[in-house]
Design a protein around this motif. Structure first.
Motif, PDB file in Angstrom:
ATOM      1  N   GLU A  86      10.570   6.973 -10.236  1.00 31.57           N
ATOM      2  CA  GLU A  86       9.875   7.568  -9.098  1.00 31.57           C
ATOM      3  C   GLU A  86       8.827   8.583  -9.553  1.00 31.57           C
ATOM      4  O   GLU A  86       7.766   8.725  -8.932  1.00 31.57           O
ATOM      5  CB  GLU A  86      10.875   8.222  -8.133  1.00 31.57           C
ATOM      6  CG  GLU A  86      11.626   9.417  -8.651  1.00 31.57           C
ATOM      7  CD  GLU A  86      12.803   9.060  -9.558  1.00 31.57           C
ATOM      8  OE1 GLU A  86      13.481  10.003 -10.015  1.00 31.57           O
ATOM      9  OE2 GLU A  86      13.035   7.853  -9.806  1.00 31.57           O
ATOM     10  N   ASN A  87       9.120   9.295 -10.669  1.00 30.77           N
ATOM     11  CA  ASN A  87       8.152  10.254 -11.207  1.00 30.77           C
ATOM     12  C   ASN A  87       6.912   9.547 -11.726  1.00 30.77           C
ATOM     13  O   ASN A  87       5.784   9.996 -11.514  1.00 30.77           O
ATOM     14  CB  ASN A  87       8.779  11.083 -12.315  1.00 30.77           C
ATOM     15  CG  ASN A  87      10.009  11.857 -11.877  1.00 30.77           C
ATOM     16  OD1 ASN A  87      11.114  11.630 -12.370  1.00 30.77           O
ATOM     17  ND2 ASN A  87       9.834  12.781 -10.930  1.00 30.77           N
ATOM     18  N   VAL A  88       7.120   8.425 -12.419  1.00 29.81           N
ATOM     19  CA  VAL A  88       6.002   7.663 -12.969  1.00 29.81           C
ATOM     20  C   VAL A  88       5.186   7.028 -11.843  1.00 29.81           C
ATOM     21  O   VAL A  88       3.949   6.988 -11.910  1.00 29.81           O
ATOM     22  CB  VAL A  88       6.503   6.588 -13.952  1.00 29.81           C
ATOM     23  CG1 VAL A  88       5.371   5.637 -14.348  1.00 29.81           C
ATOM     24  CG2 VAL A  88       7.095   7.247 -15.188  1.00 29.81           C
ATOM     25  N   ARG A  89       5.854   6.557 -10.813  1.00 23.91           N
ATOM     26  CA  ARG A  89       5.131   5.959  -9.673  1.00 23.91           C
ATOM     27  C   ARG A  89       4.217   6.990  -9.009  1.00 23.91           C
ATOM     28  O   ARG A  89       3.117   6.668  -8.553  1.00 23.91           O
ATOM     29  CB  ARG A  89       6.119   5.385  -8.672  1.00 23.91           C
ATOM     30  CG  ARG A  89       6.723   4.055  -9.150  1.00 23.91           C
ATOM     31  CD  ARG A  89       7.733   3.509  -8.185  1.00 23.91           C
ATOM     32  NE  ARG A  89       8.254   2.223  -8.640  1.00 23.91           N
ATOM     33  CZ  ARG A  89       9.408   1.701  -8.251  1.00 23.91           C
ATOM     34  NH1 ARG A  89      10.156   2.357  -7.373  1.00 23.91           N
ATOM     35  NH2 ARG A  89       9.813   0.535  -8.718  1.00 23.91           N
ATOM     36  N   GLU A  90       4.671   8.223  -8.975  1.00 24.30           N
ATOM     37  CA  GLU A  90       3.839   9.302  -8.423  1.00 24.30           C
ATOM     38  C   GLU A  90       2.597   9.508  -9.289  1.00 24.30           C
ATOM     39  O   GLU A  90       1.496   9.702  -8.779  1.00 24.30           O
ATOM     40  CB  GLU A  90       4.653  10.589  -8.335  1.00 24.30           C
ATOM     41  CG  GLU A  90       3.901  11.731  -7.676  1.00 24.30           C
ATOM     42  CD  GLU A  90       4.744  12.983  -7.541  1.00 24.30           C
ATOM     43  OE1 GLU A  90       4.167  14.056  -7.272  1.00 24.30           O
ATOM     44  OE2 GLU A  90       5.979  12.889  -7.706  1.00 24.30           O
ATOM     45  N   ILE A  91       2.800   9.448 -10.604  1.00 20.23           N
ATOM     46  CA  ILE A  91       1.654   9.563 -11.519  1.00 20.23           C
ATOM     47  C   ILE A  91       0.687   8.408 -11.305  1.00 20.23           C
ATOM     48  O   ILE A  91      -0.530   8.594 -11.251  1.00 20.23           O
ATOM     49  CB  ILE A  91       2.150   9.587 -12.987  1.00 20.23           C
ATOM     50  CG1 ILE A  91       2.960  10.845 -13.261  1.00 20.23           C
ATOM     51  CG2 ILE A  91       0.959   9.498 -13.954  1.00 20.23           C
ATOM     52  CD1 ILE A  91       3.633  10.861 -14.621  1.00 20.23           C
ATOM     53  N   ILE A  92       1.238   7.193 -11.183  1.00 20.58           N
ATOM     54  CA  ILE A  92       0.411   6.002 -10.989  1.00 20.58           C
ATOM     55  C   ILE A  92      -0.441   6.137  -9.724  1.00 20.58           C
ATOM     56  O   ILE A  92      -1.643   5.848  -9.723  1.00 20.58           O
ATOM     57  CB  ILE A  92       1.293   4.739 -10.920  1.00 20.58           C
ATOM     58  CG1 ILE A  92       1.949   4.482 -12.289  1.00 20.58           C
ATOM     59  CG2 ILE A  92       0.477   3.521 -10.489  1.00 20.58           C
ATOM     60  CD1 ILE A  92       3.024   3.399 -12.258  1.00 20.58           C
ATOM     61  N   ASP A  93       0.181   6.602  -8.657  1.00 21.91           N
ATOM     62  CA  ASP A  93      -0.547   6.753  -7.382  1.00 21.91           C
ATOM     63  C   ASP A  93      -1.661   7.789  -7.500  1.00 21.91           C
ATOM     64  O   ASP A  93      -2.779   7.575  -7.018  1.00 21.91           O
ATOM     65  CB  ASP A  93       0.427   7.163  -6.274  1.00 21.91           C
ATOM     66  CG  ASP A  93       1.384   6.038  -5.899  1.00 21.91           C
ATOM     67  OD1 ASP A  93       1.057   4.873  -6.200  1.00 21.91           O
ATOM     68  OD2 ASP A  93       2.457   6.327  -5.332  1.00 21.91           O
ATOM     69  N   ASN A  94      -1.361   8.915  -8.161  1.00 22.00           N
ATOM     70  CA  ASN A  94      -2.342   9.997  -8.258  1.00 22.00           C
ATOM     71  C   ASN A  94      -3.442   9.694  -9.266  1.00 22.00           C
ATOM     72  O   ASN A  94      -4.568  10.187  -9.141  1.00 22.00           O
ATOM     73  CB  ASN A  94      -1.648  11.307  -8.638  1.00 22.00           C
ATOM     74  CG  ASN A  94      -0.743  11.819  -7.537  1.00 22.00           C
ATOM     75  OD1 ASN A  94      -0.973  11.539  -6.367  1.00 22.00           O
ATOM     76  ND2 ASN A  94       0.296  12.566  -7.902  1.00 22.00           N
TER      77      ASN A  94
END
Length: 348
Positions: free
Chosen positions: A79-87
């Motif tokens: 979930e942390n990496v997905r947040e990075i991907i989105d941003n």
């Protein structure tokens, strides 16, 4: 009051101690504007990985904006990496590039790396990732093959000593200029050398240790450093060793009892003792202190031991290593330690 490690953190590549080849390549990429989108900085703790990542990020952006720093030790899930991907899809508002510095990246889970893989393969044009780690073998090969890797070497002993001395000189200048009540620091090079050896190639660790020492005393000697850091009390180690060499079990038991009564963890005490005995025998083999933590102030004491004594020290080293293995899981190690030492004192 700022910690010394923060106060004297390098702000430019010129301030960074050693790491010449890494700095040269990164500076050339900055000069020619040929920097990449994904980097991996590896190396021991305190060797300058994150510091160089910050400097590189600031230089890329002409000191506009700030890099986004993420501690992977506490943000290691999918979930942390997905947040990075989105941003990461969006351009930075205050700088030409959005730069992510992901520290301790070896802590990312396999799922997190899998989620990150597509982003690393096709990163947004204006986004840069700098991964930093002390443990590169834990990073998937699929990731390593897609980043530019730079290995940071441990800082040499001489460079650490020089930096510690320079910091003390600057601190004394600040004290002088402030006109306050603080007294200037007095130090000897042997003490700075001892701190450098304890840091084991980590500049940040060395400066942090120095900070603790100057908080303890303005007079920085080997003795004050040992007291401040709670490291090996070498006088006690010599006392124990010489009582065993002299076959004096009563004196040896007395040393252990006094250490126990002072609140010392005897398992840690014996672990430190094994390091001391190893250092003593290394001195016999090498004839110098370059590869020892033991300070050279004990040279005369070591030179007083003859060849026959050092043969015994070698045998003692084997016994101490064996003892440490035996007490590792022992809830009450004192009787076993005392019994072993008593038997050693009676061996012919």
């Amino acid at each position: 009051m700022k910690a010394l490690a923060i106060k004297y953190r390098p702000r430019t590549f010129d301030d960074v101690v050693e790491q010449g080849s890494v700095k040269q390549i990164l500076q050339e990429q900055l000069r020619t504007k040929t920097h990449k989108n994904c980097y991996l900085f590896t190396g021991g703790a305190g060797t300058g990985k994150t510091t160089c990542a910050r400097i590189f990020a600031n230089e890329i952006n002409g000191h506009a904006g700030n890099p986004i720093e993420i501690d992977a030790a506490s943000n290691n899930g999918v979930e942390n990496v997905r947040e990075i991907i989105d941003n990461a899809k969006f351009k930075a508002l205050d700088a030409p590039y959005k730069v992510y510095i992901i520290d301790e990246c070896h802590m990312l889970s396999n799922g997190a790396w899998n989620a990150m893989l597509k982003l690393i393969e096709e990163p947004p044009a204006q986004t840069i990732f700098i991964f930093c780690t002390t443990d590169p073998q834990k990073i998937p090969a699929t990731i390593i093959s897609r980043v530019q890797r730079y290995d940071f070497q441990r800082i040499t002993y001489d460079s650490i000593v020089d930096r510690l001395k320079a910091i003390l000189v600057m601190e004394n200048e600040d004290i002088l200029n402030s006109g306050g009540p603080d007294e200037a620091y007095v130090y000897d090079m042997e003490a700075l050398g001892y701190i450098a050896k304890l840091a084991d190639g980590g500049m940040r660790d060395a400066i942090t240790l120095l900070d603790k020492c100057i908080s303890y005393s303005a007079d920085i000697s080997v003795e004050s450093v040992v007291e401040a850091l709670g490291t090996i009390n070498y006088d006690v180690m010599f006392e124990l060793t010489e009582s065993i060499i002299d076959m004096n079990p009563g004196e040896a038991v007395k040393v252990i009892e006094e250490a126990h009564r002072s609140g010392v963890d005897l398992k840690q005490f014996m672990k430190q003792y094994s390091y001391f005995v190893l250092d003593a025998y290394k001195y016999y083999l090498l004839g110098g202190f370059e590869y020892l933590q033991l300070p050279s102030t004990y040279e005369d004491r070591l030179n007083a031991w003859d060849d026959e004594t050092y043969v015994f020290v070698k045998e003692l080293l084997a016994e101490v290593i064996k003892l440490n293995a035996e007490i590792k899981w022992e809830p009450s190690p004192k009787p076993l330690i005392e019994a072993t030492i008593i038997l050693l004192c009676q061996e012919e």
